[in-house]
Design a protein around this motif. Structure first.
Motif, PDB file in Angstrom:
ATOM      1  N   LYS A  82       0.836  -1.204   0.000  1.00  0.00           N
ATOM      2  CA  LYS A  82       0.000   0.000   0.000  1.00  0.00           C
ATOM      3  C   LYS A  82       0.877   1.262   0.000  1.00  0.00           C
ATOM      4  O   LYS A  82       0.593   2.223  -0.725  1.00  0.00           O
ATOM      5  CB  LYS A  82      -0.923  -0.008   1.221  1.00  0.00           C
ATOM      6  CG  LYS A  82      -1.898   1.168   1.267  1.00  0.00           C
ATOM      7  CD  LYS A  82      -2.916   1.012   2.365  1.00  0.00           C
ATOM      8  CE  LYS A  82      -2.258   1.025   3.743  1.00  0.00           C
ATOM      9  NZ  LYS A  82      -3.256   1.069   4.845  1.00  0.00           N
ATOM     10  N   VAL A 130      -9.284  -4.615  -8.633  1.00  0.00           N
ATOM     11  CA  VAL A 130      -9.731  -3.305  -8.151  1.00  0.00           C
ATOM     12  C   VAL A 130     -10.461  -2.536  -9.247  1.00  0.00           C
ATOM     13  O   VAL A 130     -11.566  -2.019  -9.041  1.00  0.00           O
ATOM     14  CB  VAL A 130      -8.529  -2.492  -7.626  1.00  0.00           C
ATOM     15  CG1 VAL A 130      -8.955  -1.058  -7.296  1.00  0.00           C
ATOM     16  CG2 VAL A 130      -7.930  -3.158  -6.389  1.00  0.00           C
ATOM     17  N   GLU A 131      -9.848  -2.446 -10.418  1.00  0.00           N
ATOM     18  CA  GLU A 131     -10.362  -1.562 -11.476  1.00  0.00           C
ATOM     19  C   GLU A 131     -11.486  -2.199 -12.289  1.00  0.00           C
ATOM     20  O   GLU A 131     -12.454  -1.528 -12.646  1.00  0.00           O
ATOM     21  CB  GLU A 131      -9.204  -1.156 -12.400  1.00  0.00           C
ATOM     22  CG  GLU A 131      -8.145  -0.326 -11.675  1.00  0.00           C
ATOM     23  CD  GLU A 131      -6.891  -0.117 -12.518  1.00  0.00           C
ATOM     24  OE1 GLU A 131      -6.844  -0.625 -13.667  1.00  0.00           O
ATOM     25  OE2 GLU A 131      -5.954   0.534 -12.024  1.00  0.00           O
ATOM     26  N   THR A 173     -16.420 -13.154  -4.406  1.00  0.00           N
ATOM     27  CA  THR A 173     -15.031 -13.439  -4.035  1.00  0.00           C
ATOM     28  C   THR A 173     -14.588 -14.799  -4.568  1.00  0.00           C
ATOM     29  O   THR A 173     -13.480 -14.940  -5.096  1.00  0.00           O
ATOM     30  CB  THR A 173     -14.870 -13.401  -2.504  1.00  0.00           C
ATOM     31  OG1 THR A 173     -15.160 -12.068  -2.039  1.00  0.00           O
ATOM     32  CG2 THR A 173     -13.463 -13.784  -2.083  1.00  0.00           C
ATOM     33  N   HIS A 194     -14.027  -4.126  -9.193  1.00  0.00           N
ATOM     34  CA  HIS A 194     -14.467  -3.197  -8.151  1.00  0.00           C
ATOM     35  C   HIS A 194     -14.356  -3.745  -6.727  1.00  0.00           C
ATOM     36  O   HIS A 194     -15.203  -3.454  -5.870  1.00  0.00           O
ATOM     37  CB  HIS A 194     -15.916  -2.756  -8.417  1.00  0.00           C
ATOM     38  CG  HIS A 194     -16.164  -2.357  -9.841  1.00  0.00           C
ATOM     39  ND1 HIS A 194     -15.514  -1.303 -10.439  1.00  0.00           N
ATOM     40  CD2 HIS A 194     -16.960  -2.919 -10.806  1.00  0.00           C
ATOM     41  CE1 HIS A 194     -15.910  -1.204 -11.705  1.00  0.00           C
ATOM     42  NE2 HIS A 194     -16.778  -2.173 -11.956  1.00  0.00           N
ATOM     43  N   PHE A 195     -13.323  -4.527  -6.458  1.00  0.00           N
ATOM     44  CA  PHE A 195     -13.038  -4.934  -5.085  1.00  0.00           C
ATOM     45  C   PHE A 195     -12.300  -3.804  -4.391  1.00  0.00           C
ATOM     46  O   PHE A 195     -11.529  -3.056  -5.025  1.00  0.00           O
ATOM     47  CB  PHE A 195     -12.152  -6.196  -5.064  1.00  0.00           C
ATOM     48  CG  PHE A 195     -12.913  -7.471  -5.344  1.00  0.00           C
ATOM     49  CD1 PHE A 195     -13.474  -8.205  -4.301  1.00  0.00           C
ATOM     50  CD2 PHE A 195     -13.069  -7.938  -6.644  1.00  0.00           C
ATOM     51  CE1 PHE A 195     -14.180  -9.368  -4.551  1.00  0.00           C
ATOM     52  CE2 PHE A 195     -13.765  -9.106  -6.908  1.00  0.00           C
ATOM     53  CZ  PHE A 195     -14.329  -9.820  -5.859  1.00  0.00           C
ATOM     54  N   ASN A 196     -12.507  -3.679  -3.066  1.00  0.00           N
ATOM     55  CA  ASN A 196     -11.692  -2.698  -2.364  1.00  0.00           C
ATOM     56  C   ASN A 196     -10.252  -3.193  -2.314  1.00  0.00           C
ATOM     57  O   ASN A 196      -9.969  -4.379  -2.523  1.00  0.00           O
ATOM     58  CB  ASN A 196     -12.257  -2.380  -0.972  1.00  0.00           C
ATOM     59  CG  ASN A 196     -12.133  -3.542   0.008  1.00  0.00           C
ATOM     60  OD1 ASN A 196     -11.077  -4.153   0.171  1.00  0.00           O
ATOM     61  ND2 ASN A 196     -13.240  -3.845   0.691  1.00  0.00           N
ATOM     62  N   GLU A 197      -9.342  -2.311  -2.057  1.00  0.00           N
ATOM     63  CA  GLU A 197      -7.914  -2.626  -2.214  1.00  0.00           C
ATOM     64  C   GLU A 197      -7.450  -3.747  -1.287  1.00  0.00           C
ATOM     65  O   GLU A 197      -6.677  -4.628  -1.689  1.00  0.00           O
ATOM     66  CB  GLU A 197      -7.082  -1.352  -1.996  1.00  0.00           C
ATOM     67  CG  GLU A 197      -7.287  -0.343  -3.122  1.00  0.00           C
ATOM     68  CD  GLU A 197      -6.769   1.041  -2.784  1.00  0.00           C
ATOM     69  OE1 GLU A 197      -6.468   1.282  -1.580  1.00  0.00           O
ATOM     70  OE2 GLU A 197      -6.682   1.885  -3.696  1.00  0.00           O
ATOM     71  N   TYR A 198      -7.922  -3.752  -0.056  1.00  0.00           N
ATOM     72  CA  TYR A 198      -7.478  -4.777   0.883  1.00  0.00           C
ATOM     73  C   TYR A 198      -7.992  -6.155   0.462  1.00  0.00           C
ATOM     74  O   TYR A 198      -7.236  -7.138   0.458  1.00  0.00           O
ATOM     75  CB  TYR A 198      -7.945  -4.456   2.304  1.00  0.00           C
ATOM     76  CG  TYR A 198      -7.485  -5.482   3.323  1.00  0.00           C
ATOM     77  CD1 TYR A 198      -6.158  -5.536   3.727  1.00  0.00           C
ATOM     78  CD2 TYR A 198      -8.376  -6.411   3.857  1.00  0.00           C
ATOM     79  CE1 TYR A 198      -5.720  -6.482   4.643  1.00  0.00           C
ATOM     80  CE2 TYR A 198      -7.957  -7.364   4.768  1.00  0.00           C
ATOM     81  CZ  TYR A 198      -6.626  -7.389   5.156  1.00  0.00           C
ATOM     82  OH  TYR A 198      -6.197  -8.336   6.060  1.00  0.00           O
ATOM     83  N   ASN A 199      -9.264  -6.251   0.103  1.00  0.00           N
ATOM     84  CA  ASN A 199      -9.813  -7.545  -0.322  1.00  0.00           C
ATOM     85  C   ASN A 199      -9.145  -8.036  -1.604  1.00  0.00           C
ATOM     86  O   ASN A 199      -8.884  -9.238  -1.760  1.00  0.00           O
ATOM     87  CB  ASN A 199     -11.325  -7.447  -0.524  1.00  0.00           C
ATOM     88  CG  ASN A 199     -12.075  -7.352   0.796  1.00  0.00           C
ATOM     89  OD1 ASN A 199     -11.521  -7.652   1.847  1.00  0.00           O
ATOM     90  ND2 ASN A 199     -13.328  -6.919   0.741  1.00  0.00           N
ATOM     91  N   ASP A 258     -22.910  -7.814 -10.012  1.00  0.00           N
ATOM     92  CA  ASP A 258     -22.649  -6.377 -10.173  1.00  0.00           C
ATOM     93  C   ASP A 258     -23.843  -5.630 -10.769  1.00  0.00           C
ATOM     94  O   ASP A 258     -23.986  -4.427 -10.561  1.00  0.00           O
ATOM     95  CB  ASP A 258     -21.414  -6.170 -11.055  1.00  0.00           C
ATOM     96  CG  ASP A 258     -20.115  -6.437 -10.308  1.00  0.00           C
ATOM     97  OD1 ASP A 258     -20.177  -6.583  -9.071  1.00  0.00           O
ATOM     98  OD2 ASP A 258     -19.046  -6.511 -10.953  1.00  0.00           O
ATOM     99  N   GLU A 260     -21.517 -11.014  -1.882  1.00  0.00           N
ATOM    100  CA  GLU A 260     -20.112 -10.610  -1.769  1.00  0.00           C
ATOM    101  C   GLU A 260     -19.197 -11.836  -1.681  1.00  0.00           C
ATOM    102  O   GLU A 260     -18.133 -11.885  -2.290  1.00  0.00           O
ATOM    103  CB  GLU A 260     -19.932  -9.728  -0.533  1.00  0.00           C
ATOM    104  CG  GLU A 260     -18.527  -9.187  -0.363  1.00  0.00           C
ATOM    105  CD  GLU A 260     -18.383  -8.323   0.875  1.00  0.00           C
ATOM    106  OE1 GLU A 260     -17.242  -7.979   1.221  1.00  0.00           O
ATOM    107  OE2 GLU A 260     -19.419  -8.012   1.508  1.00  0.00           O
TER     108      GLU A 260
END
Length: 608
Positions: free
Chosen positions: A261, A505-506, A480, A509-514, A353, A476
């Motif tokens: 990060k 991520v892009e 995953t 659309h997962f958050n960065e940590y997941n 989505d 969710e």
């Protein structure tokens, strides 16, 4: 003497009594169970017996090994085949001989068109078990037989009596100068043939007779012989020398996340792993010193050989940890991602989505110790059914997330989980992984607690299904599981850690940590394909349930789907008993959810 012996053998076949007859200075006739087939090895008196071929006979339920020149013994074998045919309606004979001048390592000889599927089955299985062997199928116009002897039957006689005859001509590729044995090559050659023959005889019963294979084998080896226990114990001992997932999972996940990060996701993380507690070469040596070939029961021998091979491959993977070769071993053990599975995973994410349904979820989170308390309560639920269930829950700082290790639940100290997901994860980890571990521990064969080879797909599919059963499999979570499949595929295509992370991520659309955690799991050790089995296992399990199959048998231990006929056979014969504990999600309050899957099950029906 021959007439008296033949009369005794005929009587034994009619009475379905096992036969172990030694003919002095000639050979041996063994039917551990009266079956509609036998393995034949004929040797000329002046010729030396090949011990490899003779030992191969030990691994089969029925075999005849005779060394002779007297043509009367041809008639003797002929009569045994006929009486078997009378009892079962047909008979299969596979005769083997060696020929070092052959162009192929194994030549499969047939003359009957109806025997071609069996010959192709042998060819296919040898290609799986020993890719390096040169195998051919030869179709002749005369009955195949050892060229040093006469044919036992003419083609017309085979047709009239409904007898199938296949010849196996083998080259002694494991010998140097016709005398010195290359032991590793010899063992691999013998075991590959042994496994192939056992499967072929089973396939013959299944396709060419009206016998139910599982019921037919009901009375084979009622008692478990001591060597089976000893080898089972030895395999468990070698398995317990290491914990594969612990050794390939980083110990510095949080630190690696912070570093990744802080680099603004431009520098691939550096992972650290536990030191190797074993010498892989020593473990391999111990494994291949096990005399599995001495086990008479072909099903148990098949199970043990498969487990030995899997442990061997795991040793090679640990040796290759953090190198490009690691992923090749992973493909052998956990498999690839098919185009079909990839398309299903992409479709799941697209549907989720585009789902406009509003689902209200609790934002309350449980910490590691609160979750551990719930897990301990669930363990008590299982222990009430099986008091010998002895385990614990550990909160520790050297694991990532949640992990069951030999029946013990390990939870990371910084673990957090939404309260409405807690019960689902409890059933996943305790109701499935811990329950099947102790169900396996309750068996006489302890291998079922550690897992038969390739058990992960069914095990993880069942664990995810348990989340659905307690209404905790949310969108969710499904997304995953689908993303893991896509990440594995991208890793195999050569994407870097950073490439796959940014894609999650892009594009998804997962958050960065997941996204980091999904990517870490896939790239750990050098590339682990295991995470694709969760979705694949769930899809196959839904199909299994829709077919009306029994889900309860899947909790008997850590098994895999294509072992179920073998498992049922072992239960019937007293090797295995029914599960000692029944997980909560298979109790009556949840029966309606199971019924719903039986009626309209589909992976897409699970999306809320």
């Amino acid at each position: 003497m021959q007439e008296k012996l033949l009369k005794h053998i005929k009587s034994s076949i009619r009475n379905k009594s096992s036969i172990h007859e030694q003919i002095p200075n000639v050979g041996k006739i063994v039917f551990n169970k009266i079956v509609p087939y036998f393995f034949l090895y004929r040797i000329k008196t002046e010729t030396n017996r090949q011990n490899t071929i003779a030992d191969l006979a030990k691994s089969q339920l029925s075999s005849i090994i005779l060394k002779y020149d007297d043509i009367e013994l041809d008639h003797f074998i002929h009569q045994i085949a006929l009486i078997i045919k009378e009892e079962f309606g047909s008979c299969l004979i596979i005769e083997i001989w060696d020929d070092n001048q052959s162009d192929s390592d194994v030549s499969i000889h047939i003359a009957q068109k109806v025997a071609l599927p069996l010959a192709e089955y042998i060819n296919k299985n040898l290609a799986i078990e020993a890719k390096e062997l040169n195998v051919s199928i030869t179709k002749g116009r005369k009955t195949p037989h050892n060229p040093n002897f006469n044919a036992l039957f003419t083609l017309n006689e085979l047709q009239d009596h409904n007898i199938y005859l296949i010849g196996l001509e083998v080259k002694n590729i494991y010998l140097i100068n016709d005398s010195e044995i290359l032991p590793l090559i010899e063992r691999h050659f013998r075991e590959s043939l042994s496994k192939t023959l056992s499967r072929t005889f089973f396939e013959y019963i299944r396709l060419y007779t009206n016998i139910n294979p599982a019921k037919f084998k009901l009375n084979i080896h009622k008692e478990i012989t001591q060597n089976i226990f000893e080898i089972d114990k030895a395999l468990v001992t070698e398995s317990n020398r290491f914990d594969f997932l612990m050794l390939v999972t980083p110990t510095n996940v949080q630190e690696a996340w912070e570093s990744f990060k802080n680099s603004r996701f431009t520098k691939n993380p550096s992972f650290q792993y536990r030191p190797m507690p074993i010498d892989p070469d020593l473990v391999k040596r111990n494994l291949y010193n096990l005399p599995i070939e001495d086990i008479l029961d072909p099903n148990i021998a098949y199970l043990f050989r498969d487990k030995r091979r899997e442990l061997d491959e795991m040793m090679s993977m640990l040796d290759d940890r953090n190198t490009p070769d690691f992923v090749h071993g992973s493909l052998h053990i956990f498999g690839n991602v098919s185009d079909k599975l990839l398309h299903v995973a992409e479709a799941i994410i697209t549907v989720i989505d585009n789902n406009t349904s509003i689902i209200h979820r609790s934002e309350e989170k449980l910490n590691a110790h609160q979750f551990a308390k719930l897990a301990s309560d669930e363990i008590e639920y299982l222990r009430a059914q099986y008091p010998e269930l002895s385990t614990s829950v550990r909160v520790r700082n050297d694991v990532s997330g949640v992990m069951v290790n030999r029946g013990v639940l390990n939870i990371s100290t910084n673990y957090r989980i939404n309260k409405d997901r807690a019960e689902a994860l409890i059933q996943h980890e305790v109701g499935t992984h811990i329950a099947t571990y102790f169900n396996g521990k309750s068996q006489s064969l302890q291998l079922f607690s550690l897992g038969v080879p390739g058990y992960e797909k069914l095990q993880e599919g069942l664990a995810v299904f348990s989340e659905y059963m307690v209404d905790g499999l949310n969108n969710e979570r499904l997304k995953t599981l689908a993303a893991r499949v896509i990440a594995v595929r991208k890793m195999l295509m050569g994407n870097t850690f950073q490439d796959t992370f940014l894609m999650l991520v892009e594009q998804y659309h997962f958050n960065e940590y997941n996204a980091f955690m999904i990517t870490m799991r896939v790239y750990r050790g050098g590339g682990l394909t295991k995470d694709a089995v969760y979705l694949q296992g769930l899809i196959e399990l839904i199909d299994y349930i829709r077919e009306g199959s029994d889900i309860h048998i899947l909790t008997i231990g850590k098994i895999r789907k294509d072992y179920i006929p073998l498992i049922q056979d072992l239960i019937q014969r007293g090797y295995l008993k029914h599960p000692a504990v029944i997980p909560r999600y298979l109790s009556k309050p949840y029966a309606s959810r199971l019924q719903k899957i039986k009626q309209e099950g589909s992976i897409f029906k699970l999306i809320k």
